[in-house]
Design an enzyme around this catalytic site. Structure first.
Site, PDB file in Angstrom:
ATOM      1  N   ARG A   1       0.946  -1.137  -0.056  1.00 63.58           N
ATOM      2  CA  ARG A   1      -0.114   0.027   0.103  1.00 63.58           C
ATOM      3  C   ARG A   1       0.847   1.049   0.043  1.00 63.58           C
ATOM      4  O   ARG A   1       1.759   1.368   0.923  1.00 63.58           O
ATOM      5  CB  ARG A   1      -0.820  -0.094   1.185  1.00 63.58           C
ATOM      6  CG  ARG A   1      -1.483   1.414   1.478  1.00 63.58           C
ATOM      7  CD  ARG A   1      -2.726   1.290   2.698  1.00 63.58           C
ATOM      8  NE  ARG A   1      -3.771   0.453   1.695  1.00 63.58           N
ATOM      9  CZ  ARG A   1      -4.997   0.491   2.615  1.00 63.58           C
ATOM     10  NH1 ARG A   1      -5.272   1.329   3.844  1.00 63.58           N
ATOM     11  NH2 ARG A   1      -6.211  -0.220   2.138  1.00 63.58           N
TER      12      ARG A   1
ATOM     13  N   HIS B   1      -7.204   0.875  -6.177  1.00 63.30           N
ATOM     14  CA  HIS B   1      -7.468  -0.142  -5.000  1.00 63.30           C
ATOM     15  C   HIS B   1      -8.310  -1.400  -5.665  1.00 63.30           C
ATOM     16  O   HIS B   1      -9.477  -1.344  -5.647  1.00 63.30           O
ATOM     17  CB  HIS B   1      -8.367   0.634  -4.114  1.00 63.30           C
ATOM     18  CG  HIS B   1      -8.344  -0.183  -2.865  1.00 63.30           C
ATOM     19  ND1 HIS B   1      -7.554  -0.977  -2.343  1.00 63.30           N
ATOM     20  CD2 HIS B   1      -9.157   0.420  -1.711  1.00 63.30           C
ATOM     21  CE1 HIS B   1      -8.066  -1.282  -1.070  1.00 63.30           C
ATOM     22  NE2 HIS B   1      -8.698  -0.572  -0.605  1.00 63.30           N
TER      23      HIS B   1
ATOM     24  N   GLN C   1     -10.262  -4.041  -3.336  1.00 66.70           N
ATOM     25  CA  GLN C   1     -11.591  -3.384  -2.862  1.00 66.70           C
ATOM     26  C   GLN C   1     -12.639  -3.618  -3.833  1.00 66.70           C
ATOM     27  O   GLN C   1     -13.669  -4.112  -3.652  1.00 66.70           O
ATOM     28  CB  GLN C   1     -11.338  -1.919  -2.574  1.00 66.70           C
ATOM     29  CG  GLN C   1     -12.636  -1.190  -2.125  1.00 66.70           C
ATOM     30  CD  GLN C   1     -12.898  -1.735  -0.829  1.00 66.70           C
ATOM     31  OE1 GLN C   1     -12.243  -1.981   0.010  1.00 66.70           O
ATOM     32  NE2 GLN C   1     -14.072  -2.238  -0.809  1.00 66.70           N
TER      33      GLN C   1
ATOM     34  N   ASP D   1     -17.323   7.391  -1.069  1.00 67.42           N
ATOM     35  CA  ASP D   1     -16.089   7.093  -0.455  1.00 67.42           C
ATOM     36  C   ASP D   1     -15.753   8.509   0.206  1.00 67.42           C
ATOM     37  O   ASP D   1     -16.370   9.369  -0.202  1.00 67.42           O
ATOM     38  CB  ASP D   1     -14.929   6.623  -1.300  1.00 67.42           C
ATOM     39  CG  ASP D   1     -13.578   6.299  -0.761  1.00 67.42           C
ATOM     40  OD1 ASP D   1     -13.524   6.286   0.381  1.00 67.42           O
ATOM     41  OD2 ASP D   1     -12.734   6.392  -1.417  1.00 67.42           O
TER      42      ASP D   1
ATOM     43  N   CYS E   1     -16.478   1.753   0.858  1.00 70.32           N
ATOM     44  CA  CYS E   1     -15.417   0.997   1.034  1.00 70.32           C
ATOM     45  C   CYS E   1     -14.862   1.011   2.508  1.00 70.32           C
ATOM     46  O   CYS E   1     -14.329   0.045   2.858  1.00 70.32           O
ATOM     47  CB  CYS E   1     -14.209   1.320   0.047  1.00 70.32           C
ATOM     48  SG  CYS E   1     -13.800   2.790   0.394  1.00 70.32           S
TER      49      CYS E   1
ATOM     50  N   ARG F   1     -13.683  -8.541   1.459  1.00 66.07           N
ATOM     51  CA  ARG F   1     -12.351  -8.307   1.411  1.00 66.07           C
ATOM     52  C   ARG F   1     -11.512  -9.625   1.608  1.00 66.07           C
ATOM     53  O   ARG F   1     -10.836 -10.174   0.803  1.00 66.07           O
ATOM     54  CB  ARG F   1     -11.812  -7.098   2.302  1.00 66.07           C
ATOM     55  CG  ARG F   1     -12.377  -5.834   1.797  1.00 66.07           C
ATOM     56  CD  ARG F   1     -11.953  -5.319   0.520  1.00 66.07           C
ATOM     57  NE  ARG F   1     -10.318  -5.177   0.295  1.00 66.07           N
ATOM     58  CZ  ARG F   1      -9.607  -4.295   0.960  1.00 66.07           C
ATOM     59  NH1 ARG F   1     -10.179  -3.269   1.557  1.00 66.07           N
ATOM     60  NH2 ARG F   1      -8.456  -4.499   0.633  1.00 66.07           N
TER      61      ARG F   1
HETATM   62  N1   CP Z   1     -11.378  -0.237   2.663  1.00 68.21           N
HETATM   63  C1   CP Z   1     -10.076  -0.556   3.143  1.00 68.21           C
HETATM   64  O1   CP Z   1      -9.193  -0.375   2.114  1.00 68.21           O
HETATM   65  O2   CP Z   1      -9.938  -0.175   4.222  1.00 68.21           O
HETATM   66  P1   CP Z   1      -8.420   0.152   5.057  1.00 68.21           P
HETATM   67  O3   CP Z   1      -7.778   1.388   4.614  1.00 68.21           O
HETATM   68  O4   CP Z   1      -8.675   0.022   6.385  1.00 68.21           O
HETATM   69  O5   CP Z   1      -7.492  -0.981   4.577  1.00 68.21           O
HETATM   70  N1  NVA Z   2     -10.093   6.712  -0.889  1.00 66.85           N
HETATM   71  C1  NVA Z   2      -9.453   6.265   0.381  1.00 66.85           C
HETATM   72  C2  NVA Z   2      -9.917   4.845   0.353  1.00 66.85           C
HETATM   73  C3  NVA Z   2      -9.575   4.248   1.588  1.00 66.85           C
HETATM   74  C4  NVA Z   2      -9.714   2.810   1.721  1.00 66.85           C
HETATM   75  C5  NVA Z   2      -8.171   6.727   0.343  1.00 66.85           C
HETATM   76  O1  NVA Z   2      -7.485   6.476  -0.456  1.00 66.85           O
HETATM   77  O2  NVA Z   2      -7.673   7.193   1.490  1.00 66.85           O
END
Ligand code: CP
Ligand code: NVA
Length: 303
Positions: free
Chosen positions: A103, A130, A133, A222, A262, A290
């Protein structure tokens, strides 16, 4: 397929196979069964940003399949790409572990890891996308709508990483997505063109949330402030006013519309507490999936 980086790079057949494996493993584990396909395998998990769902669900998925994980924070290794080049990290880690998930802020970090690693690399969210997701979302839609083909998603808010991966999933899997965003926060033209090239008419950008939810099977939203955008928070909160998923907006959609997010959600901003807790909300099934999707992905890539 060695890596899982972007849904638009994946053939539709592969995405369908992953959904099929997800459903099979979900049912197997639901009945108390086990699939020990990753005995002795190790996944390294690199996180430049916080996570609840992704971190825990990947760790549980690996444990379920009889493998294990190593959680790596940038500060433990002197920063990603700072103490040594990403391409060196990729080659060194490939000598120790059987898979890498990452990530990161820059999408280029995961593509560089993938280019140099000899083991599978999984995108666990970048500023750009993502994909895990989006595929868990499709699994959830399949379960709740009993179909995927022809499902209409109204995405309300920021044309961000989550919206982008969902747009590609829609284009690949026969769904339609209408994105409603304030001026300046639309999904980028390149994504819209690529999605519509994969499937003509699959993704449409508009500016009216009420129009977007008309006839929708799914309302999706989101956060307005993604990780890394904290400095823009005040401007964003002002700019997104009028794009909240609240009871009034849900009433403009069909009665049985499902509401997805999400998570994590900022209640009172992009979504109200009332909608989050309403019978229309399927967010916790979505979060659970997930785990089911990623178990399938790990099996496919690493066994
Ligand atoms: N939706 C999602 O990816 O959540 P986290 O940021 O908690 O992993
Ligand atoms: N768009 C959000 C998604 C979190 C799971 C971010 O990138 O923070």
């Amino acid at each position: 397929m060695k890596d899982f980086l972007c849904i638009n790079d994946c053939p539709a057949e592969l995405l369908k196979e992953l959904l099929q494996i997800s459903a099979e493993l979900k049912s197997l584990y639901g009945e108390g069964g086990r699939d020990l396909c990753l005995t002795g395998k190790v996944l390294a998990m690199l996180f430049e940003k916080p996570s609840l769902r992704t971190r825990i669900s990947f760790q549980v998925a690996m444990t379920n399949l009889d493998g294990s994980v190593i959680y790596v924070k940038p500060e433990d290794i002197g920063g990603i790409g700072k103490r040594e080049p990403v391409k060196d990290m990729a080659r060194v880690m490939s000598r120790y572990v059987d898979g890498i998930m990452a990530r990161t802020f820059e999408h280029g970090t995961v593509t560089e890891l993938a280019a140099y690693a000899t083991v599978p690399v999984i995108n666990a969210l970048t500023d750009c996308s993502h994909p895990c997701q989006a595929m868990a979302d499709v699994l959830t839609i399949q379960e709740h709508c009993e179909r995927i083909e022809g499902v209409k998603i109204a995405f309300i808010g920021d044309g961000n990483n989550v919206a982008r991966s969902l747009a590609f999933a829609c284009a690949k899997l026969g769904m339609k997505m209408v994105v409603a965003s304030p001026n300046g926060y639309e999904l980028d033209d390149e994504t819209i063109q690529a999605a519509n090239q994969a499937s003509a008419g699959s993704v449409l950008q508009i500016s009216d949330a009420v129009q977007a939810v008309a006839g929708a099977d799914i309302i999706y939203t989101d956060t307005w402030v993604s990780m890394g955008q904290e400095e823009e928070k005040q401007k964003r909160l002002a700019d997104f006013a009028g794009f909240q998923v609240n009871t009034e907006l849900v009433k403009a959609a069909p009665d049985d519309v499902k509401v997805m997010h999400c998570l994590p959600a900022k209640r009172g901003y992009e979504i109200t507490d009332e909608v989050t807790e309403s019978p229309n909300s399927i967010m916790f099934d979505q979060a659970e999936n997930r785990l089911h999707f990623q178990r399938a992905l790990l099996k496919k890539l690493m066994s």
